[in-house]
Design a protein around this motif. Structure first.
Motif, short mmCIF file in Angstrom:
data_model
loop_
_atom_site.label_atom_id
_atom_site.label_comp_id
_atom_site.label_asym_id
_atom_site.label_seq_id
_atom_site.Cartn_x
_atom_site.Cartn_y
_atom_site.Cartn_z
N GLN A 1 0.83 -1.21 0.00
CA GLN A 1 0.00 0.00 0.00
C GLN A 1 0.87 1.26 0.00
O GLN A 1 0.99 1.96 1.00
N ILE A 2 1.44 1.52 -1.17
CA ILE A 2 2.31 2.69 -1.35
C ILE A 2 1.93 3.34 -2.68
O ILE A 2 1.83 2.66 -3.70
N ALA A 3 1.72 4.65 -2.65
CA ALA A 3 1.44 5.39 -3.88
C ALA A 3 2.01 6.79 -3.75
O ALA A 3 2.24 7.27 -2.64
N LEU B 1 1.73 8.42 -0.18
CA LEU B 1 0.62 7.75 0.49
C LEU B 1 1.06 6.35 0.89
O LEU B 1 1.36 5.52 0.02
N ILE B 2 1.11 6.09 2.19
CA ILE B 2 1.49 4.78 2.70
C ILE B 2 0.38 4.31 3.64
O ILE B 2 0.06 5.00 4.61
N ASN B 3 -0.23 3.18 3.31
CA ASN B 3 -1.39 2.66 4.06
C ASN B 3 -2.49 3.72 4.17
O ASN B 3 -3.04 3.95 5.26
N PRO B 4 -2.85 4.39 3.07
CA PRO B 4 -3.82 5.49 3.16
C PRO B 4 -5.26 5.00 3.36
O PRO B 4 -5.64 3.93 2.88
N VAL B 5 -6.04 5.82 4.07
CA VAL B 5 -7.47 5.56 4.29
C VAL B 5 -8.22 6.88 4.13
O VAL B 5 -7.83 7.89 4.71
N GLY C 1 6.94 6.64 9.08
CA GLY C 1 5.95 5.93 9.88
C GLY C 1 5.08 6.81 10.75
O GLY C 1 4.37 6.33 11.62
N LYS C 2 5.12 8.12 10.52
CA LYS C 2 4.29 9.06 11.29
C LYS C 2 2.97 9.30 10.55
O LYS C 2 2.95 9.46 9.34
N VAL C 3 1.87 9.37 11.31
CA VAL C 3 0.56 9.63 10.72
C VAL C 3 0.50 11.05 10.18
O VAL C 3 1.01 11.99 10.80
N LYS C 4 -0.13 11.19 9.03
CA LYS C 4 -0.28 12.48 8.38
C LYS C 4 -1.69 12.57 7.82
O LYS C 4 -2.24 11.57 7.35
N ILE C 5 -2.29 13.74 7.89
CA ILE C 5 -3.62 13.98 7.32
C ILE C 5 -3.45 14.86 6.08
O ILE C 5 -2.78 15.89 6.14
N ILE C 6 -4.05 14.44 4.99
CA ILE C 6 -3.97 15.20 3.74
C ILE C 6 -5.39 15.54 3.32
O ILE C 6 -6.28 14.68 3.33
N GLU C 7 -5.61 16.80 2.96
CA GLU C 7 -6.90 17.23 2.42
C GLU C 7 -6.68 17.66 0.98
O GLU C 7 -5.70 18.34 0.68
N LEU D 1 -6.53 17.16 -7.67
CA LEU D 1 -5.67 16.45 -6.71
C LEU D 1 -6.46 15.34 -6.01
O LEU D 1 -5.95 14.22 -5.85
N ALA D 2 -7.69 15.62 -5.60
CA ALA D 2 -8.53 14.60 -4.96
C ALA D 2 -8.76 13.44 -5.92
O ALA D 2 -8.71 12.26 -5.53
N ARG D 3 -8.99 13.74 -7.18
CA ARG D 3 -9.19 12.71 -8.20
C ARG D 3 -7.95 11.82 -8.32
O ARG D 3 -8.05 10.59 -8.31
N ALA D 4 -6.79 12.44 -8.42
CA ALA D 4 -5.54 11.68 -8.57
C ALA D 4 -5.29 10.79 -7.35
O ALA D 4 -4.89 9.62 -7.49
N ILE D 5 -5.52 11.31 -6.15
CA ILE D 5 -5.33 10.52 -4.93
C ILE D 5 -6.27 9.32 -4.91
O ILE D 5 -5.85 8.19 -4.62
N GLN D 6 -7.54 9.54 -5.25
CA GLN D 6 -8.51 8.44 -5.25
C GLN D 6 -8.14 7.38 -6.29
O GLN D 6 -8.27 6.18 -6.03
N HIS D 7 -7.67 7.81 -7.44
CA HIS D 7 -7.25 6.89 -8.50
C HIS D 7 -6.13 5.98 -7.99
O HIS D 7 -6.18 4.76 -8.13
N GLU D 8 -5.11 6.59 -7.37
CA GLU D 8 -3.97 5.80 -6.87
C GLU D 8 -4.39 4.91 -5.70
O GLU D 8 -3.94 3.77 -5.60
N MET D 9 -5.25 5.41 -4.82
CA MET D 9 -5.71 4.59 -3.70
C MET D 9 -6.51 3.38 -4.20
O MET D 9 -6.42 2.30 -3.62
N ASP D 10 -7.27 3.56 -5.27
CA ASP D 10 -7.98 2.42 -5.86
C ASP D 10 -7.01 1.32 -6.26
O ASP D 10 -7.27 0.13 -6.05
N HIS D 11 -5.87 1.71 -6.85
CA HIS D 11 -4.86 0.72 -7.23
C HIS D 11 -4.46 -0.15 -6.04
O HIS D 11 -4.22 -1.34 -6.19
N LEU D 12 -4.39 0.45 -4.86
CA LEU D 12 -3.94 -0.29 -3.68
C LEU D 12 -4.97 -1.32 -3.22
O LEU D 12 -4.64 -2.25 -2.50
N GLU D 13 -6.21 -1.16 -3.68
CA GLU D 13 -7.28 -2.11 -3.38
C GLU D 13 -7.50 -3.09 -4.54
O GLU D 13 -8.41 -3.91 -4.50
N GLY D 14 -6.70 -2.94 -5.60
CA GLY D 14 -6.86 -3.81 -6.77
C GLY D 14 -7.99 -3.38 -7.68
O GLY D 14 -8.49 -4.16 -8.48
#
Length: 160
Positions: free
Chosen positions: A57-59, A72-76, A115-121, A126-139
């Motif tokens: 889970q890296i993007a 993005l590492i282990n993003p939720v 390994g430190k928690v970070k919040i990104i808004e 940018l939101a579209r690109a983040i969601q696209h990459e996060m989808d990859h991490l879920e297959g």
């Protein structure tokens, strides 16, 4: 660092949910640097680890704005609002584009390379690109969400 080959569809790694990152070390730092170099070399705005054959889970995302490179590492996604529909492509599907609807705003809890928690808004592209990459991490590939496929000349008129 090193430019890695992009994994092309239909490779299994692209449709397999990724493992969480548990070790934050120099190897991770090198992987992030390699991913950045690979993304830039291929003229992308994001890259997920499975796209270079690594099921973790890296993007990264870099839309060439004031935010710079977002790791993005282990993003939720902890919050999302609104809706936007726009064109998307993917380095694992060269020359293929489609309209996809996503949230217009996301708040993401992730980890940095230490390994430190970070919040990104993020909102808009940018939101579209983040969601696209996060989808990859879920297959999940963007082709599963395409409402309408686009020709290259459709893209040029959409970009203005």
């Amino acid at each position: 660092m090193a430019v890695k080959p992009i994994v092309m569809f239909p490779a299994d790694v692209l449709e397999t949910p990724c493992e969480k990152v548990t070790i934050f070390d120099r190897k991770l730092t090198k992987l992030l640097a390699d991913m950045y170099d690979t993304m830039i070399e291929n003229d992308g705005v994001g890259l997920a680890a499975p796209q270079i054959g690594i099921s973790q889970q890296i993007a990264i995302v870099d839309i060439d704005d004031h935010n710079g490179t977002i790791e993005l590492i282990n993003p939720v996604i902890v919050e999302e609002r609104g809706e936007q529909t726009g064109p998307e492509g993917c380095l694992s599907f060269p020359g293929l584009y489609g309209e996809v609807t996503r949230a217009n705003y996301v708040k993401v809890r992730t980890f940095n390379r230490k390994g430190k928690v970070k919040i990104i808004e993020a909102e808009g592209f940018l939101a579209r690109a983040i969601q696209h990459e996060m989808d990859h991490l879920e297959g999940v590939l963007f082709t599963k969400k395409v409402e309408k496929y686009l020709e290259e000349n459709d893209l040029e008129s959409a970009e203005g």
